[in-house]
Design an enzyme around this catalytic site. Structure first.
Site, PDB file in Angstrom:
ATOM      1  N   SER A 124      -8.250  37.703  91.250  1.00  0.00           N
ATOM      2  CA  SER A 124      -7.490  36.625  90.628  1.00  0.00           C
ATOM      3  C   SER A 124      -7.523  36.800  89.122  1.00  0.00           C
ATOM      4  O   SER A 124      -8.583  36.968  88.523  1.00  0.00           O
ATOM      5  CB  SER A 124      -8.100  35.270  91.012  1.00  0.00           C
ATOM      6  OG  SER A 124      -7.507  34.237  90.257  1.00  0.00           O
ATOM      7  N   GLY A 170     -11.051  36.261  84.990  1.00  0.00           N
ATOM      8  CA  GLY A 170     -10.684  36.971  86.207  1.00  0.00           C
ATOM      9  C   GLY A 170     -11.840  36.925  87.183  1.00  0.00           C
ATOM     10  O   GLY A 170     -12.967  36.592  86.799  1.00  0.00           O
ATOM     11  N   LYS A 171     -11.594  37.202  88.427  1.00  0.00           N
ATOM     12  CA  LYS A 171     -12.684  37.323  89.404  1.00  0.00           C
ATOM     13  C   LYS A 171     -12.129  38.022  90.630  1.00  0.00           C
ATOM     14  O   LYS A 171     -10.951  37.872  90.954  1.00  0.00           O
ATOM     15  CB  LYS A 171     -13.218  35.944  89.812  1.00  0.00           C
ATOM     16  CG  LYS A 171     -14.645  35.966  90.302  1.00  0.00           C
ATOM     17  CD  LYS A 171     -15.618  36.086  89.138  1.00  0.00           C
ATOM     18  CE  LYS A 171     -17.043  35.855  89.548  1.00  0.00           C
ATOM     19  NZ  LYS A 171     -17.913  35.657  88.376  1.00  0.00           N
ATOM     20  N   GLY A 172     -12.995  38.762  91.313  1.00  0.00           N
ATOM     21  CA  GLY A 172     -12.548  39.437  92.526  1.00  0.00           C
ATOM     22  C   GLY A 172     -13.613  39.370  93.589  1.00  0.00           C
ATOM     23  O   GLY A 172     -14.759  39.000  93.324  1.00  0.00           O
TER      24      GLY A 172
END
Ligand code: NAD
Length: 417
Positions: A60, A105-107
């Site tokens: 994201s 952001g993050k995943g």
């Protein structure tokens, strides 16, 4: 209870709470309640026995007006799209509070890493890195470690990306080992920002940190380092805990000995101490400072009523449920939020990226000095919002600060109204 809370809805509520205190266009607020984009992908990976297995994965990218997206990648069986979206939003807030030039952001990959061999995990990681390749890069989106990922995974991602791009670009990920382009001081950075936040908090509240009693929940990277650094500035660490239990000595424990015990036996409760508490007892101890540094939602509404600490500095991400947060505000407990107190990790990641781009590496002392400047400046900016606006607590103050900074950047770039 906490597991039932949808983290993305929590993020949106937090933005709404802060929006009531800012003069920002409602359209911009609405924009800040959603990521800019989410990559959802399915990785088909060959297992050691030749079978093909499919893993759901997400990245994201929340908001890029202040700079490239930045945030970790977690491996966990309960990773969801909404969780990743929320975490990316919290990263945007944290980067804006620390005033470092990143968006959030993050995943994550829906995987239990304990169930796979190292070579399977390498293929899973490289497959994800291949999917990420068009979206990441040192000027686009910079992943980092998170739950169940570390230097090993970052090195695999960096290597895959560099091979596909036929280049060298160490700044595409942070959290690397020092010998692969990582930064000195990164391992200690989050615990250090917890200590700095506590030091500034005591000073701002006119209290003496020397001799102050401290309880630390969680004795991993963040908790054990925060405890040692707090001890170094004169605080008295009376109780620490991990999932095995909580050694307690009202006269003060030895933070270094506790870490040695944890390293040797795996359990901090094996430390020689006059008393042992349960985890909930540690969280409700009558101490000057409580540092929750284990997992999210450690303190729920019921437990919050029993919290007796004067000051809470959040080492973990989201250690209070939203209801607990409300209770502590009502009890006049001074809570210094995660987006300030544990921002040391992403700040030294930023320093790592700066060093990668300059191909010039700093001493640990320089890293620590620069980190101190960032955290003290963020503390002062948050304090000003808290003292000058009619906000209920410092968490709302942090969101106000972040939303205003992001909105100002957007306005300056002419992207939004
Ligand atoms: P870690 O895995 O090194 O340590 C976690 C510790 O919590 C372990 O000692 C574990 O035994 C303990 N623990 C687990 N359940 C517990 C319980 N119920 N009661 C007491 N202790 C318990 O993790 P970490 O890197 O120290 O991260 C801790 C928190 O800080 C997480 O919320 C993480 O997201 C957050 N955080 C970490 C960093 C970082 O740089 N490491 C940066 C920002 C935020």
């Amino acid at each position: 209870m906490a597991d039932e809370v949808n983290p993305f809805e929590s993020l949106q509520e937090q933005v709404d709470d802060a929006a009531a205190h800012v003069d920002v266009d409602p359209g911009v607020i609405e924009r800040l309640k959603h990521p800019e984009r989410v990559l959802e992908t399915n990785l088909a990976v060959e297992m050691d026995d030749g079978a093909l297995e499919v893993f759901h994965a997400y990245r994201s990218q929340f908001n890029g007006v202040r700079g490239p997206y930045k945030g970790g990648i977690r491996y966990h069986p309960q990773v969801t799209r909404d969780e990743v979206k929320a975490l990316s939003g919290w990263m945007a807030v944290k980067c804006a509070v620390a005033d470092i030039p990143y968006g959030g952001g993050k995943g994550g990959i829906e995987v239990d890493p304990d169930a796979y061999s190292a070579s399977e995990l390498e293929r899973i990681t490289r497959s994800f890195a291949t999917e990420l390749q068009p979206f990441v890069g040192e000027d686009r989106d910079i992943p980092a470690p998170d739950v169940n990922t570390g230097q090993r995974e970052m090195n695999w991602i960096k290597d895959t990306y560099e091979t596909l791009e036929n280049t060298t670009e160490p700044g595409v990920v942070t959290g690397k080992a020092v010998e692969s382009g990582g930064s000195e001081g990164r391992v200690e950075a989050t615990g250090r920002s917890v200590m700095l936040t506590a030091r500034e908090a005591f000073d701002a509240l006119g209290k003496d940190i020397e001799g102050a009693t401290v309880a630390v929940q969680g004795y991993g990277n963040v908790g054990s380092i925060a405890a040692r650094l707090l001890e170094d500035i004169g605080a008295r660490v009376v109780a620490v805990s991990d999932s095995s239990g909580a050694p307690y000595d009202p006269e003060g424990l030895d933070a270094r000995a506790a870490k040695r015990t944890k390293d040797e036996t795996g359990n901090v409760v094996d430390l020689d101490s006059p008393q042992t508490l349960t985890n909930d007892e540690l969280l409700t101890l009558d101490v000057d400072l409580l540092v929750p540094a284990a997992l999210e939602n450690a303190i729920d509404e019921t437990l919050a009523h029993e919290v007796s600490a004067d000051i809470v500095v959040e080492g973990a991400n989201g250690p209070l449920t939203p209801e607990a947060d409300g209770v502590l505000t009502g009890q006049n407990v001074h809570v210094f939020p995660d987006v300030l107190a544990n921002a040391g990790g992403v700040t030294v990641s930023y320093f790592e990226w700066v060093q990668n781009r300059q191909r010039f590496y700093w001493s640990e002392q320089r890293v620590n000095d620069e980190l101190e400047t960032v955290i003290v400046d963020a503390f002062d900016a948050l304090r000003e919002v808290f003292e000058e606006r009619d906000v209920p607590n410092r968490r709302v103050a942090a969101y106000v600060l972040a939303i205003e900074r992001i909105a100002r950047s957007a306005e300056a770039s002419g992207v939004w109204p």
